[in-house]
Enzyme design. Sequence first.
Site, PDB file in Angstrom:
ATOM      1  N   CYS A  38      34.715 -78.713 -67.121  1.00 48.65           N
ATOM      2  CA  CYS A  38      34.716 -78.010 -68.414  1.00 48.65           C
ATOM      3  C   CYS A  38      33.507 -77.067 -68.402  1.00 48.65           C
ATOM      4  O   CYS A  38      32.693 -77.111 -67.486  1.00 48.65           O
ATOM      5  CB  CYS A  38      34.650 -79.004 -69.568  1.00 48.65           C
ATOM      6  SG  CYS A  38      33.343 -80.214 -69.403  1.00 48.65           S
ATOM      7  N   THR A  83      31.396 -68.052 -64.848  1.00 52.85           N
ATOM      8  CA  THR A  83      30.909 -66.786 -64.302  1.00 52.85           C
ATOM      9  C   THR A  83      30.391 -65.838 -65.388  1.00 52.85           C
ATOM     10  O   THR A  83      29.598 -64.954 -65.081  1.00 52.85           O
ATOM     11  CB  THR A  83      32.015 -66.076 -63.511  1.00 52.85           C
ATOM     12  OG1 THR A  83      33.153 -65.884 -64.361  1.00 52.85           O
ATOM     13  CG2 THR A  83      32.413 -66.884 -62.295  1.00 52.85           C
ATOM     14  N   ARG A 136      38.554 -61.485 -59.112  1.00 54.55           N
ATOM     15  CA  ARG A 136      38.535 -60.941 -60.474  1.00 54.55           C
ATOM     16  C   ARG A 136      37.351 -61.512 -61.276  1.00 54.55           C
ATOM     17  O   ARG A 136      37.069 -61.057 -62.382  1.00 54.55           O
ATOM     18  CB  ARG A 136      39.861 -61.218 -61.189  1.00 54.55           C
ATOM     19  CG  ARG A 136      40.080 -62.646 -61.555  1.00 54.55           C
ATOM     20  CD  ARG A 136      41.446 -62.938 -62.156  1.00 54.55           C
ATOM     21  NE  ARG A 136      41.801 -64.314 -61.910  1.00 54.55           N
ATOM     22  CZ  ARG A 136      41.372 -65.347 -62.627  1.00 54.55           C
ATOM     23  NH1 ARG A 136      40.583 -65.153 -63.653  1.00 54.55           N
ATOM     24  NH2 ARG A 136      41.739 -66.571 -62.305  1.00 54.55           N
ATOM     25  N   ASP A 263      39.175 -78.343 -68.314  1.00 54.25           N
ATOM     26  CA  ASP A 263      38.911 -76.906 -68.157  1.00 54.25           C
ATOM     27  C   ASP A 263      38.639 -76.225 -69.503  1.00 54.25           C
ATOM     28  O   ASP A 263      38.679 -74.998 -69.603  1.00 54.25           O
ATOM     29  CB  ASP A 263      40.026 -76.176 -67.405  1.00 54.25           C
ATOM     30  CG  ASP A 263      39.557 -74.849 -66.815  1.00 54.25           C
ATOM     31  OD1 ASP A 263      38.335 -74.615 -66.763  1.00 54.25           O
ATOM     32  OD2 ASP A 263      40.417 -74.033 -66.440  1.00 54.25           O
ATOM     33  N   ASN A 268      40.150 -67.007 -69.784  1.00 48.76           N
ATOM     34  CA  ASN A 268      41.068 -66.030 -69.161  1.00 48.76           C
ATOM     35  C   ASN A 268      42.537 -66.410 -69.176  1.00 48.76           C
ATOM     36  O   ASN A 268      43.312 -65.879 -68.375  1.00 48.76           O
ATOM     37  CB  ASN A 268      40.639 -65.730 -67.708  1.00 48.76           C
ATOM     38  CG  ASN A 268      39.266 -65.130 -67.645  1.00 48.76           C
ATOM     39  OD1 ASN A 268      38.970 -64.192 -68.368  1.00 48.76           O
ATOM     40  ND2 ASN A 268      38.394 -65.692 -66.812  1.00 48.76           N
TER      41      ASN A 268
END
Length: 310
Positions: A38, A83, A136, A263, A268
């Site tokens: 997570c 990220t 990406r 998660d 995204n």
Amino acid sequence: MYAEQTASFIKTPGWLDWCASPTKPQFRLPPGSVDAHCHVFGPAAQFPYAPERKYTPCDAGKEQLFALRDHLGFSRNVIVQATCHGYDNRALMDACLASAGKARGVASVAADISDRQLQQLHQAGVRGVRFNFVKRLVDFTPPAVLQKIAARIAALGWHVVVYFEAADLAELSPFFIELPTIVVVDHMGRPDVSQALNGPGFQRFVELMTHHPHIWAKVGGAERLSLSGPPALPGQHQPYNDVVPFARQLVDSFPDRVLWGTDWPHPNLKQYMPDDGLLVDMIPRLAVSPEQQQQLLVSNPMRLYWPEEQ
Ligand code: 0GY
């Protein structure tokens, strides 16, 4: 780098916010279960997003993560650096430190990180670094740089978490095989679940795990991998059916090297935001026996992230 104002953080167009009212799972998690994948995002006013980020999310802070943990019935979290925060691990460290020992972290670090900074991360609860190869999400880092980082963190007893697209597995495998630590693969290596379970794509990954016992897999991410999707209406059909055989093969074959995570807050996703309660309700379809569930949710993550309690 830290001077950016909150007002300048405008969410990526089409961004989907996390589900604010997930259902209570029907599956009762074993006591001591760990949500082993997570993230925290910001809040940006306190922890600004990184200038080099490829997306700007909604805030998803530690209080909200801990509330979800309790709601779903987990005892602990493994928070993976996202990220959008680049190499600035402050939000991750803050969450781990505020968790009263219930959260560990996986950081992203640059090659020039000092030994003192690595120690600070360790003291906050970090036990791994993430190498991200998804184009990406990040710019390219040469493998030689990653190897140097891996050698340094191996000395701390940490491991490496890797995230990549299935199409890149063949090229990356030699690098993973040579890493000096446990290597945990995010989202099962992102298989194309429209392909046959026994086809060459997924079996390449199974082979890698078969021949290299230092390679582990996270078997979550159904909402990201599925082409069949969630039920149109709650209770209408079993969600994410197409992902189940892939996760189940890994759990059956490598029961002592698999992890599972929500998660949350699901960066995204483009179509819809999953209900985290329904994701938890998938677990008994992936890990069928109580023994497998205990390994997936408790003993495997505890061995990796809280070895001192084993
Ligand atoms: C995930 C997946 C994604 C993003 C990140 O760090 C990240 O930004 O991991 C993704 O976009 O596929 O596991 O959270």
